[in-house]
Design an enzyme around this catalytic site. Sequence first.
Site, short mmCIF file in Angstrom:
data_model
loop_
_atom_site.label_atom_id
_atom_site.label_comp_id
_atom_site.label_asym_id
_atom_site.label_seq_id
_atom_site.Cartn_x
_atom_site.Cartn_y
_atom_site.Cartn_z
N HIS A 273 51.30 -37.20 -70.90
CA HIS A 273 51.35 -36.14 -69.90
C HIS A 273 50.98 -36.66 -68.51
O HIS A 273 51.82 -36.72 -67.63
CB HIS A 273 50.48 -34.94 -70.27
CG HIS A 273 50.82 -34.31 -71.58
ND1 HIS A 273 52.09 -33.86 -71.87
CD2 HIS A 273 50.07 -34.09 -72.69
CE1 HIS A 273 52.11 -33.36 -73.09
NE2 HIS A 273 50.90 -33.50 -73.62
N ASP A 324 56.79 -33.71 -78.10
CA ASP A 324 55.47 -33.10 -78.19
C ASP A 324 55.43 -31.89 -79.12
O ASP A 324 55.37 -32.02 -80.33
CB ASP A 324 55.00 -32.75 -76.78
CG ASP A 324 53.52 -32.37 -76.71
OD1 ASP A 324 52.85 -32.38 -77.74
OD2 ASP A 324 53.04 -32.07 -75.61
#
Length: 450
Positions: A273, A324
């Site tokens: 991220h 994810d």
Amino acid sequence: MPSAVTYWAEHAWLPQPDGPAVRSEVLITVGTGGRIAALVPDSGPCPAGAVRLAGLALPGHANAHSHAFHRALRSTVQVGSGTFWTWRETMYRVAAALDPDSYLALATAVYAEMALAGITAVGEFHYLHHAPGGARYANPNAMGEALVEAAARAGIRITLLDTCYLSAGFGAAPTEPQLRFSDGDADAWAERAAALPSAEHARIGAAVHSVRAVPAGQLGTVAHWAATRRAPLHVHLSEQTAENDACLAAHGVTPTRLLADHGVLGPRTSAVHATHLTDEDVRLLAGSATTVCMCPTTERDLADGIGPARRLASAGCPISLGSDSHAVIDPFEEARALELDERLRTRTRGHWTANALLRAGTADGHASLGWPEAGRLEAGALADFCVIALDSVRTAGPPPALGAETAVFAAGAADVRHLVVGGRHVVADGTHRLVPETGRALAAAVAALR
């Protein structure tokens, strides 16, 4: 796996002296060990005995960040409003319903969906270790081994990133849902993780869940475990501004600085991220050659923000891509999102070339998962590749020479027609050969958790 097989690709995206380019009529011979023995472009028509692959062959994609059980959240978390933190409560309820058998069924179907999308390797960020309430299974690694077996059943490679998760946040004890994530301390985590078996299709890495979830004094234990094994090490980093604020309050430094001070950053590390960074954070990540894994479809789904991928890449960080939470599983969508999100932020175009975005999803992604021999179509590399149609309603029209641009900016998972892993034809003509009714398998596995 066949001892030797030859594929003939109508077109293929290949390394060239002046950069990757599309070549035509490419013979790909797979030798023993599942590696490309020879690759010959401009070979003429498909010879007898070769498997004909119409369309554009690309290296297999690496899904560098996955939480397989999040697939059960698809659509159910799109009702109403909220934040990452309210989404997390729904995620915990799904996690509580899983056991080794149900996780095997779900993950097999999820990894088969990945194969259908052109993914040949997954990095599974795995922290669902124990039974609800924290009780240990008779085999302490039953959940992790279920994931390794699921990848085998789906015909893809896996790097199991066994995750250290000890705290609800900067020293706070785990909450009830988090008890099954925790081994108690990093030494106990390391002892359990050391017992995980590898396999031909599976490699074992490590992960720090986040600076919230691993006390600062125990970060070094996880980093040392990975370093002594030369294994990949991944970590969630600065996904939320709340994490940054809490870290500053607890330690007086940003999460990136805390990780740097405890030896977590480095060329075998991937920061996932990295959405909310300071200028110093960018310098620390780039200076340590840390890879940054962007997960654009999840970051926008959770309203996290747009990460500074272009700044990080320009500073020297390799970029990889992951799906994810599996709001969608589409590596082409993840790749183009890097460029399109940057266009929205800057109101200018042309931040990434299609070749650079394909490299992020293939070679750099595989390297981040400890598979440096994958992610490219050349002699000696693992024979892991996918083929997308160039005649679908999304891809028809552009000339084959623009295959990279077509793949990144027009194609989607539905355009994948073939997938080969280690020379094995896993997806043929859009059908998964090992899990032929993947949709039904997904529906059944998700329904079992309700």
